[in-house]
Structures are given as structure tokens and as C-alpha cells.
Design a protein around this motif. Structure first.
Motif, PDB file in Angstrom:
ATOM      1  N   ALA A   1     -29.293 -23.812  20.044  1.00 21.50           N
ATOM      2  CA  ALA A   1     -29.321 -22.400  20.433  1.00 21.50           C
ATOM      3  C   ALA A   1     -28.248 -21.640  19.669  1.00 21.50           C
ATOM      4  CB  ALA A   1     -29.101 -22.254  21.932  1.00 21.50           C
ATOM      5  N   SER A   2     -28.685 -20.742  18.782  1.00 20.13           N
ATOM      6  CA  SER A   2     -27.751 -19.908  18.029  1.00 20.13           C
ATOM      7  C   SER A   2     -28.493 -18.699  17.490  1.00 20.13           C
ATOM      8  CB  SER A   2     -27.129 -20.689  16.864  1.00 20.13           C
ATOM      9  OG  SER A   2     -26.332 -19.836  16.066  1.00 20.13           O
TER      10      SER A   2
ATOM     11  N   GLU B   1     -32.507 -16.598  21.053  1.00 25.21           N
ATOM     12  CA  GLU B   1     -32.073 -15.799  22.195  1.00 25.21           C
ATOM     13  C   GLU B   1     -31.426 -16.713  23.237  1.00 25.21           C
ATOM     14  OE1 GLU B   1     -32.129 -12.560  22.404  1.00 25.21           O
ATOM     15  OE2 GLU B   1     -33.109 -12.359  20.442  1.00 25.21           O
ATOM     16  N   LEU B   2     -30.240 -16.364  23.673  1.00 28.66           N
ATOM     17  CA  LEU B   2     -29.474 -17.218  24.576  1.00 28.66           C
ATOM     18  C   LEU B   2     -30.250 -17.573  25.836  1.00 28.66           C
ATOM     19  CD1 LEU B   2     -26.842 -18.585  25.508  1.00 28.66           C
ATOM     20  CD2 LEU B   2     -26.084 -16.352  26.357  1.00 28.66           C
ATOM     21  N   TRP B   3     -30.854 -16.576  26.488  1.00 24.13           N
ATOM     22  CA  TRP B   3     -31.475 -16.822  27.788  1.00 24.13           C
ATOM     23  C   TRP B   3     -32.815 -17.536  27.680  1.00 24.13           C
ATOM     24  CZ3 TRP B   3     -28.963 -16.841  32.150  1.00 24.13           C
ATOM     25  CH2 TRP B   3     -27.743 -16.151  32.216  1.00 24.13           C
TER      26      TRP B   3
ATOM     27  N   LEU C   1     -25.096 -25.484  21.902  1.00 24.92           N
ATOM     28  CA  LEU C   1     -25.011 -24.060  22.213  1.00 24.92           C
ATOM     29  C   LEU C   1     -23.887 -23.394  21.426  1.00 24.92           C
ATOM     30  CD1 LEU C   1     -25.721 -21.560  23.889  1.00 24.92           C
ATOM     31  CD2 LEU C   1     -24.394 -22.534  25.779  1.00 24.92           C
TER      32      LEU C   1
ATOM     33  N   TYR D   1     -22.275 -16.501  21.255  1.00 29.71           N
ATOM     34  CA  TYR D   1     -22.985 -15.624  22.192  1.00 29.71           C
ATOM     35  C   TYR D   1     -22.027 -14.898  23.135  1.00 29.71           C
ATOM     36  CZ  TYR D   1     -27.554 -17.710  21.032  1.00 29.71           C
ATOM     37  OH  TYR D   1     -28.706 -18.118  20.406  1.00 29.71           O
TER      38      TYR D   1
ATOM     39  N   GLU E   1     -21.482 -14.930  28.205  1.00 27.35           N
ATOM     40  CA  GLU E   1     -22.733 -15.237  28.903  1.00 27.35           C
ATOM     41  C   GLU E   1     -23.095 -16.719  28.831  1.00 27.35           C
ATOM     42  OE1 GLU E   1     -26.056 -12.032  29.120  1.00 27.35           O
ATOM     43  OE2 GLU E   1     -25.203 -11.908  27.101  1.00 27.35           O
ATOM     44  N   ILE E   2     -22.519 -17.435  27.872  1.00 29.49           N
ATOM     45  CA  ILE E   2     -22.856 -18.860  27.758  1.00 29.49           C
ATOM     46  C   ILE E   2     -22.464 -19.627  29.015  1.00 29.49           C
ATOM     47  CG2 ILE E   2     -22.619 -18.836  25.243  1.00 29.49           C
ATOM     48  CD1 ILE E   2     -19.990 -20.420  25.603  1.00 29.49           C
TER      49      ILE E   2
ATOM     50  N   VAL F   1     -25.291 -19.552  31.435  1.00 28.10           N
ATOM     51  CA  VAL F   1     -26.402 -20.361  30.933  1.00 28.10           C
ATOM     52  C   VAL F   1     -26.105 -21.852  31.116  1.00 28.10           C
ATOM     53  CG1 VAL F   1     -27.655 -21.031  28.845  1.00 28.10           C
ATOM     54  CG2 VAL F   1     -27.212 -18.615  29.317  1.00 28.10           C
TER      55      VAL F   1
END
Length: 410
Positions: free
Chosen positions: A8-9, A35-37, A53, A57, A60-61, A64
Motif C-alpha cells: 500500500a503506497s 488509496e490507503l483506505w 504500508l 500516508y 491515518e495509517i 488503518v
């Protein structure tokens, strides 16, 4: 066993780089998200063992990571560009299993994925099993120049490589410590970074700040024996004496707080054997280490000033601090028979037995220090190395005996 990971990046080039790196390690890329979410749902869909991850971001990480931890068996490894102690603590508290600096630690990405995947698949009862209380050796002297750091570093290396036990080396010479340089490493993070946190200290965070000595990359030992597979991690002293007061002085973030006690407790919880290279005084930091030690390895040399100093030190340890005599092991360093004073005479003069002696061998000791290679690995045929290896084996034997007695009592 094959392993899989989702990346995720928001950085396409970084995703490509990570995908290439893990492919070289034989790890399957089970998917990518920009997208992070989208990451929690992707983990639910493909069920990878690990999610990689990107820390870029932002805050917000943390949400998540918590969502993934609650909703799936996927473990999270966070990838970052720099080590920030505050962010690192938040990452570990939110449930991530590791934090890797992509540029400087990228080579260990594959091993981290495999390790985290195995741990995540291990039942909780197995993960919580304890190896028993740690054996803590505090290497101490109230006089400088007696070879305290040399003994501490080589003792730690001997425990790891000649006894095969995982070992931690903690440098508590806060102003001028140099234990890490004895292994040719220059850590980015040090003990002072742990003292700049807003909240408590745990063993996961301490282990992250420690650096692993690459003993297997050092030249083959010219020895009669074989190396064993213990791991050695180092918690370095501050890089500048100016910040030492943040650990145990007036500049502490939490006034009067004993950070060192928490740090040593965390190190001992993670490593069965701990060697502490101490400063040359009875300041708060050293008193804490002496209290936590199972063995105080007191270093002296055969010159009159050192012996006088050692006599005063023994008086304080035995009669003011009231440590039992069996807790103290006296080591005579730089022993030289040409000086005409025997170990027996020194023991009588101090009214305390010299338990170990290491001969003077300036050529070996100075060469090893200059090269950043412990002589217990590169010159094991020398008498000075043989003495420290024998000491390490004795410490392990005593530690095992102590744990057996404690188990019988329980």
C-alpha cells in the motif's frame, strides 16, 4: 513455506521497487493499492500474511493498522524514510509488527516478512512462553582506562558466537560511550531517543532502537572452534555528551523519571543475556544498573592507582550498597607477570579474590578496536580471547544453574 504480501503506497515507483525486492526474496505480491483506505478490504479479500504500508500516508495509517488488526490475521509492516521515535511508538502501539527504513534497511525486508508471518501464525500460548529471567552482567569500574568497554564488547560477542545465546549490549557510558564502534557500527538511533518519548517504554520499542551487530560478516576467526548462532543487539550511548542529561540529568523530558530502569527492564525481557558497559561513577544510572545486575563484573588493572581505586569501590559495593560478595566478580585486566606482583598478593591486598585475569596484549586489543572487530572472533587463539571466552561460558553455565534453581522453587 511460501509467503505473500500486499503493498500500500500512493507512490507508484515505491510500489514497483518493493514488489521487485520481495520477488527477489521469493515472496508473492498478492496485490497493490494506491488509496490507503482500500487496504483493509484488500486484506480481507486476498488474505495476505503481511501488508506493507507506506508511512507517507500520515497519521491515518494508525486507524488503518488497528482496523486490519481487528478484522483479519494479516500482520502490518510499516515502511518509512526516516526514524522518528514519536511516530515509531505510535506505529507499534497501533498493532504494526515492524518498521523498516526503506533506504537504509531495505535489505532486511524479506527476512522481516518471513519472521512476522511466522510469529503471526504462532498460537498465543507459544508466543508468550518465557525463557526465564535474564542474566545481566554489569561491567563496572570507578577508574577509566582499565579496558571496561573492551571487556564488555568482547564478552557480549563471546556470549553470542561462542555460547550461542542471544545477547544485548547496553552502553550506559552516557557521555563518552563507544561500545557500538567496537563492532564497526554507527547507529542512527540511541538510548536518548527512548527518553524523548511522551509515554512509557516497552521491549518492542527498545528492540527497534537497538542495532544488530553483523557478526557473521566479519572475517573468519583464526580459531580452533566454531562460531555459534546467537544474535547480538546493541543499544548505543548518545552520539554527543551534550544530550546525556536527557537520560538521567536535569534535561529529562519527565523530570526525575528513571528512564534507565524501564529501558533495562525492557531489554532484559527481550534478551536472555544482557551485558552493560557502564560509566565510571555511582550516579543514578549506574546504581540502577548495579541493582538490576545478576553479576557485577568489576574491572581492575595491576597498577597501584587502579588497585587503590578498586579497594574503595569494593568498600562502597559491599558495605554501603550492601551487595552480597557472590554478586561481584573481580577481573584483573592487562595482567603482566613481569610487574612482579602476583594475583594472590593482589587478592590479599584487596581482601577480595581475583576470579579472572586477562593478560596484557596491546597488539591484539588495539588492532581489533581500530578495525571494529571483536578479537574473540578474529583472534580466538590468543590468551586474552581465550580468557574472555572462558568467562562467557562460565556466565552461561551459572545462568542456567540459577534458572534451574528458580524453576525448582516455583
Amino acid at each position: 513455506m511460501s509467503h505473500s504480501a500486499v503493498i500500500a503506497s500512493g507512490n507508484r515507483l515505491l510500489r514497483q521497487e518493493i514488489r521487485s525486492r520481495i520477488a527477489q526474496e521469493g515472496i508473492l505480491c498478492a496485490g497493490e493499492v494506491s488509496e490507503l483506505w482500500d487496504l483493509p478490504s484488500r486484506c480481507q479479500e486476498v488474505r495476505p500474511q503481511v501488508a506493507l504500508l507506506d508511512a507517507a500516508y500520515g497519521d491515518e495509517i494508525f486507524q488503518v493498522i488497528e482496523q486490519i488488526s481487528r478484522g483479519s490475521s494479516t500482520a502490518v509492516i510499516v515502511l518509512g524514510e526516516e526514524l522518528d521515535a514519536g511516530q515509531l511508538r505510535k506505529v507499534m502501539q497501533s498493532g504494526a509488527r515492524d518498521f523498516i527504513l526503506v533506504r537504509s534497511e531495505g535489505q532486511r525486508l524479506g527476512s522481516s516478512i518471513r519472521k512476522v508471518a511466522v510469529i503471526s501464525a504462532t498460537p498465543e500460548t507459544s508466543k508468550s512462553s518465557s525463557q526465564g529471567p535474564a542474566t545481566v552482567v554489569a561491567v563496572f569500574s570507578t577508574k577509566g582506562g582499565v579496558g571496561k568497554t573492551t571487556v564488555a564488547a568482547n564478552l557480549a560477542a563471546a556470549l553470542a558466537c561462542h555460547c550461542g545465546v542471544d545477547t544485548a549490549l547496553v552502553d550506559l557510558d552516557l557521555e563518552f560511550g563507544g561500545a557500538a564502534s567496537m563492532f564497526g557500527v554507527h547507529p542512527q538511533a540511541t538510548i536518548v531517543d527512548l527518553c524523548r518519548l511522551d509515554s512509557g517504554i516497552d521491549n518492542g520499542l527498545v528492540e527497534k532502537v537497538m542495532v544488530t551487530a553483523k557478526l557473521d560478516e566479519m572475517p573468519p576467526a583464526r580459531s580452533r572452534g566454531n562460531r555459534k548462532s546467537g544474535r547480538l543487539k546493541i543499544l548505543a550511548a548518545p552520539q554527543s555528551p551534550d544530550v546525556a542529561a536527557e537520560v538521567d540529568g536535569d534535561a529529562r523530558r519527565r523530570a526525575g523519571y528513571n528512564y534507565v530502569d524501564d529501558i533495562l527492564a525492557a531489554v532484559a525481557a527481550a534478551s536472555p543475556y544482557v551485558v552493560i558497559d557502564m560509566g565510571s561513577s555511582f550516579r543514578e544510572t549506574n546504581l540502577t544498573a548495579l541493582d538490576r545486575a545478576t553479576t557485577i563484573l568489576l574491572i581492575t588493572t595491576p597498577d597501584i592507582l587502579s588497585l587503590q581505586n578498586t579497594g574503595k569501590c569494593l568498600e562502597i559495593l559491599l558495605h554501603r550498597l550492601e551487595y552480597p560478595a557472590e554478586k561481584i566478580t573481580l577481573l584483573m585486566n592487562q595482567a603482566d607477570t613481569a610487574l612482579g606482583v602476583s594475583v594472590q598478593e593482589i587478592s590479599r591486598g584487596l581482601d577480595f579474590p581475583v576470579a579472572h585475569r586477562l593478560p596484557r596484549d596491546a597488539r591484539t586489543v588495539i588492532w581489533a578496536a581500530n578495525c571494529g572487530q571483536p578479537f574473540v572472533l578474529t583472534h580466538t587463539h590468543t590468551k586474552v580471547a581465550e580468557g574472555l571466552i572462558a568467562l562467557a561460558k562460565g556466565i552461561v553455565a551459572n545462568g542456567q544453574a540459577r534458572k534451574s534453581k528458580e524453576a525448582e522453587v516455583d
